[in-house]
Design a protein around this motif. Structure first.
Motif, short mmCIF file in Angstrom:
data_model
loop_
_atom_site.label_atom_id
_atom_site.label_comp_id
_atom_site.label_asym_id
_atom_site.label_seq_id
_atom_site.Cartn_x
_atom_site.Cartn_y
_atom_site.Cartn_z
N TRP A 122 52.19 29.72 41.13
CA TRP A 122 51.20 30.98 41.71
C TRP A 122 52.32 31.28 43.76
O TRP A 122 53.09 29.67 43.68
CB TRP A 122 50.24 30.05 41.78
CG TRP A 122 49.10 30.38 41.10
CD1 TRP A 122 48.42 29.56 41.08
CD2 TRP A 122 48.68 31.67 41.16
NE1 TRP A 122 47.28 29.44 40.09
CE2 TRP A 122 47.16 31.01 39.91
CE3 TRP A 122 48.23 33.13 41.54
CZ2 TRP A 122 46.57 32.29 39.28
CZ3 TRP A 122 47.54 33.77 40.85
CH2 TRP A 122 46.83 33.19 39.44
N CYS B 4 51.47 27.50 35.97
CA CYS B 4 50.51 28.25 35.99
C CYS B 4 49.88 29.77 35.57
O CYS B 4 48.58 29.66 34.95
CB CYS B 4 50.17 28.16 37.82
SG CYS B 4 50.00 27.30 39.11
N HIS B 30 46.09 19.59 33.80
CA HIS B 30 47.04 20.84 35.41
C HIS B 30 45.34 21.31 36.18
O HIS B 30 45.81 20.53 37.22
CB HIS B 30 47.09 22.50 34.40
CG HIS B 30 47.78 22.80 35.33
ND1 HIS B 30 49.39 23.49 35.37
CD2 HIS B 30 47.47 23.93 36.11
CE1 HIS B 30 49.58 24.08 36.36
NE2 HIS B 30 48.54 24.75 37.23
N CYS B 34 45.93 20.79 40.80
CA CYS B 34 45.72 21.91 40.74
C CYS B 34 44.55 22.81 41.19
O CYS B 34 44.52 23.76 40.88
CB CYS B 34 47.50 23.34 40.19
SG CYS B 34 48.09 24.61 40.03
N CYS B 37 44.98 27.31 40.54
CA CYS B 37 45.01 27.11 39.33
C CYS B 37 43.25 27.08 38.96
O CYS B 37 42.04 27.51 38.70
CB CYS B 37 45.15 26.91 38.47
SG CYS B 37 47.01 27.36 37.86
#
Ligand SMILES: [Zn+2]
Lengths: 210, 78
Positions: A122, B4, B30, B34, B37
């Motif tokens: 991101w 991502c 993940h 994160c 996300c």
């Protein structure tokens, strides 16, 4: 999905009355679903004929409501009638439900693609959406006109798949059959449509405007 | 490990429960690490729940039009 059901929430007793011919309940069914059905018909037959198609679909639905078995949601059942009517309308006009440009949608791409850096992380992460109830997320007044604009500008394939799957509850299998598209194609198209909506809401949440 | 971007591209499948066990595990790993996300997936769920409601209810006159259309056909067929 649970909440999807709520668009047609009806207990068994109410459904029984509806099927037995209760007119005020049928009018409520119209109230809850009419605009969604228009939105379903528009990308297929165009704005000018969508109204007529949905009117005829309501007529058929009214005649057939006693046969509704409750295996699908009511809106999905209604959506199927609308799709059939829309196809009939196309045939009457000597047209076909054939979106030959459907494959060539590559340039529209993914609305969120530029939010990642080169290594795929991101770069500009999503804002924190302040949502009390998810149902209201897209219903806020100041969002309404932007939402309408976005939906109107959406490529016809994205709009159709979005309405079929996410507002009407068609299965992927049925969508593939109706539109003669491969499953993977339908999924890519749907993902793009959803990403556009996501981006719209995200921008609104971040800036307070759209 | 998934990027991502890959998580975002597979999030629809995660929500529709269409991932294999291995793919699902990779997503979970993940998401554990994160928060961006995690937020994306949580908000995507909310969005998908909101879409069925994005078309507002029909107005009284729209409902009346439909019902009158139905009634006129009923009296014709009688
Ligand atoms: Zn991530």
């Amino acid at each position: 999905m649970e909440v999807r059901e709520k668009t047609n929430f009806m207990d068994n007793a109410t459904l029984h009355r509806l099927k037995a011919g209760d007119q005020s309940l049928f009018a409520e069914l119209v109230r809850d679903n009419h605009r969604a059905l228009i939105a379903l018909a528009v990308p297929i037959v165009g704005q000018s004929e969508a109204e007529e198609v949905v009117q005829n679909a309501w007529l058929k639905a009214h005649q057939a409501i006693a046969t509704f078995e409750g295996r699908a949601q009511l809106r999905t059942w209604l959506g199927r009638i609308v799709i059939n009517e829309a196809k009939m309308q196309l045939r009457k006009r000597g047209r076909e439900l054939l979106f030959s440009d459907w494959q060539s949608d590559e340039q529209s791409g993914d609305a969120l693609a530029d939010r990642f850096n080169r290594s795929g992380r991101w770069q500009s992460p999503p804002a924190d959406w302040e949502t009390d109830t998810p149902e209201d997320l897209l219903m806020r007044e100041d969002l309404a006109s932007c939402l309408e604009e976005l939906l109107d500008a959406m490529p016809v394939n994205q709009r159709t798949v979005l309405e079929l799957r996410d507002t009407t509850g068609f299965s992927f299998e049925d969508i593939c059959n109706e539109l003669s598209l491969s499953a993977s194609n339908v999924r890519v198209i749907l993902h793009r449509a959803r990403s556009q909506l996501y981006k719209l809401v995200d921008h609104y949440e971040e800036t307070g405007e759209c | 490990m998934l990027t991502c971007r890959e998580v975002v591209n597979s999030a629809d499948h995660l929500i529709e429960r269409e991932l294999s066990r291995r793919q699902q595990l990779a997503m979970k790993v993940h998401l554990l690490m994160c928060r961006h996300c995690r937020r994306y997936v949580r908000q995507l769920r909310a969005l998908l729940q909101a879409i069925p409601f994005m078309h507002s209810k029909a107005s009284d006159s729209e409902v009346r039009d439909v019902m009158e259309h139905i009634q006129s056909h009923q009296s014709e067929s009688r």
